[in-house]
Design a protein around this motif. Structure first.
Motif, PDB file in Angstrom:
ATOM      1  N   HIS A   1      25.666  49.006 100.892  1.00  0.00           N
ATOM      2  CA  HIS A   1      24.722  48.224 100.087  1.00  0.00           C
ATOM      3  C   HIS A   1      23.621  49.141  99.546  1.00  0.00           C
TER       4      HIS A   1
ATOM      5  N   LEU B   1      34.470  37.130 102.371  1.00  0.00           N
ATOM      6  CA  LEU B   1      33.375  36.967 101.412  1.00  0.00           C
ATOM      7  C   LEU B   1      32.410  35.874 101.853  1.00  0.00           C
ATOM      8  N   ARG B   2      32.936  34.756 102.353  1.00  0.00           N
ATOM      9  CA  ARG B   2      32.057  33.681 102.814  1.00  0.00           C
ATOM     10  C   ARG B   2      31.177  34.151 103.972  1.00  0.00           C
TER      11      ARG B   2
ATOM     12  N   ARG C   1      28.583  36.845 102.836  1.00  0.00           N
ATOM     13  CA  ARG C   1      27.444  36.247 102.129  1.00  0.00           C
ATOM     14  C   ARG C   1      26.426  35.688 103.128  1.00  0.00           C
TER      15      ARG C   1
ATOM     16  N   TYR D   1      24.668  38.635 104.847  1.00  0.00           N
ATOM     17  CA  TYR D   1      23.656  39.220 103.954  1.00  0.00           C
ATOM     18  C   TYR D   1      22.436  38.308 103.827  1.00  0.00           C
ATOM     19  N   ALA D   2      22.674  37.014 103.683  1.00  0.00           N
ATOM     20  CA  ALA D   2      21.550  36.086 103.555  1.00  0.00           C
ATOM     21  C   ALA D   2      20.657  36.149 104.792  1.00  0.00           C
TER      22      ALA D   2
ATOM     23  N   SER E   1      21.667  40.655  99.123  1.00  0.00           N
ATOM     24  CA  SER E   1      22.510  39.894  98.198  1.00  0.00           C
ATOM     25  C   SER E   1      23.803  40.646  97.949  1.00  0.00           C
ATOM     26  N   LEU E   2      24.871  39.890  97.730  1.00  0.00           N
ATOM     27  CA  LEU E   2      26.180  40.476  97.467  1.00  0.00           C
ATOM     28  C   LEU E   2      26.302  40.813  95.988  1.00  0.00           C
ATOM     29  N   THR E   3      26.491  42.083  95.668  1.00  0.00           N
ATOM     30  CA  THR E   3      26.639  42.520  94.284  1.00  0.00           C
ATOM     31  C   THR E   3      28.108  42.431  93.866  1.00  0.00           C
TER      32      THR E   3
ATOM     33  N   GLU F   1      31.407  43.058  96.190  1.00  0.00           N
ATOM     34  CA  GLU F   1      32.412  41.999  96.339  1.00  0.00           C
ATOM     35  C   GLU F   1      33.809  42.542  96.072  1.00  0.00           C
TER      36      GLU F   1
END
Length: 395
Positions: free
Chosen positions: A63, A281-282, A285, A288-289, A294-296, A300
């Motif tokens: 990241h 991905l779920r 996310r 990260y939250a 944030s997922l760029t 992704e």
């Protein structure tokens, strides 16, 4: 020349003012820094060996807002290998705190006086140490490669690690050398830190299968876990290390989920590797939250590729993050372990299986039946401690 006399009241007031100033400076030391004046976030990925922690570490390392180091406390255990895990907790904690604050002088006790970036354990898996200002192998928003970084950045001055660390909004450390949560309470109460704990766990049966593939590499650490006074332990037929790892995960999770202290509110998240493997991905996310990232689009795409490879990965890649079929990796133990070992792990780790949400198997047929789901379904936030006021409180 006689100096004027100062009353006790004035001295007390001066001392009080000085103390208040020092406390204020300490409180500002950690959390506000990089450009923009936002609070720096410190994230500890708390895990154990062979639990998918290298993969999760890379989710943070790649990241663009993260300065990441993989197991900086490796140096403590390497230098003090005659100690036991509990006896080394304080030294590990002190080093972790210093690194969170970008104070790399803490390595003076563990590394040669004249040193380069390459003297840090697994330095090249840190994208931040392969990017400016540490090195120019990759731009700060690029996906880095350990193979490319090593020859280009190995001889860069060690001091650049500190300079780089101070330029990021997030400092993330992955550690496998904490065996209870209480030892981290001083860090959670430290006004210089803005700490989040990501507790990563994995099915103990999968952990055993992975540990057996990397037994030689773990021999020194095994000895410290078992308190053998410096004797390395490669063979562990009684599964004592796996048993201790299971107990440590139960201790940590129970401390965080059952009547946790108020200062832990909103600052602990338990993540299962299997959930990441199924819905990467779920889950990422949500991860990260929790840590303020944030997922760029670039990340992704990289995450999709890294979790949708063609197999479980070669043995030589055991400590590397390469493209693999993540779900296949999470289920590999069901094909390769004899049922006798699985039954023994289930006996030793019964509490961990129940608390963390893994179903036992009672026969070899159940073990091989991949239609039988052994991961208890849970919601994406079910492992985070919540209270009636959680929605309205800030971490």
């Amino acid at each position: 020349m006689r100096l004027p006399r100062v009353s006790g009241t004035v001295v007390t007031a001066l001392l009080l003012a000085q103390t208040c100033l020092l406390l204020f400076l300490v409180s500002r030391q950690g959390p506000w820094y990089p450009a923009g004046g936002k609070q720096r976030v410190h994230v500890l990925v708390l895990s154990s060996w062979r639990s998918g922690s290298s993969f999760v570490g890379q989710l943070f390392s790649q990241h663009p807002d993260v300065f990441y180091l993989m197991e900086p406390a490796w140096h403590v255990w390497a230098a003090l290998s005659q100690g036991s895990a509990p006896a080394l907790h304080m030294a590990v904690r002190d080093l972790v705190r210093s690194v969170f604050l970008c104070d790399m002088d803490v390595f003076d006790a563990y590394l040669p006086w004249r040193r380069n970036l390459s003297d840090l354990f697994q330095w090249a898996v840190s994208r931040a140490l392969c990017s400016p200002p540490a090195c120019s192998a990759f731009s700060r928003d690029a996906i880095s490669s350990e193979a490319v970084c090593k020859p280009l950045c190995a001889r860069r001055p060690f001091g650049l690690a500190q300079e780089a660390c101070r330029s990021y909004s997030h400092v993330v450390l992955k550690e496998v050398r904490f065996f209870n949560l209480q030892v981290l309470y001083p860090l959670l109460n430290d006004p210089a830190l803005n700490l989040r704990i990501v507790h990563l766990v994995r099915d103990p049966r999968a952990v055993l299968r992975s540990r057996e593939q990397t037994a030689k590499a773990l021999a020194r650490d095994n000895g410290i876990v078992l308190g053998t006074n410096g004797t390395w332990v490669e063979a562990d037929p009684r599964l004592r290390v796996v048993s201790e790892v299971c107990r440590s995960h139960v201790r940590i999770a129970e401390a965080a989920l059952h009547k946790p202290p108020p200062f832990l509110q909103g600052r602990y998240l338990l993540v299962r590797f299997e959930d990441l493997a199924r819905e990467p991905l779920r889950e990422i996310r949500a991860l990260y939250a929790f840590t303020g990232l944030s997922l760029t689009p670039q990340l992704e795409s990289w995450i999709h590729n890294i979790t949708h490879g063609s197999g479980p990965g070669a043995r030589r890649e055991a400590f590397k993050t390469t493209s693999r079929d993540a779900h296949n990796v999470s289920q590999a133990w069901r094909h390769s372990l004899p049922f006798s070992k699985i039954r023994r792990v289930q006996e030793l780790c019964a509490g961990a299986l129940q608390l963390l949400g893994y179903r036992p198997v009672y026969s070899e047929d159940e073990q091989r039946d991949l239609n039988l789901d052994l991961v208890v379904p849970r919601g994406p936030s079910s492992f985070r401690w919540a209270s009636p006021t959680d929605e309205h409180s800030k971490p």
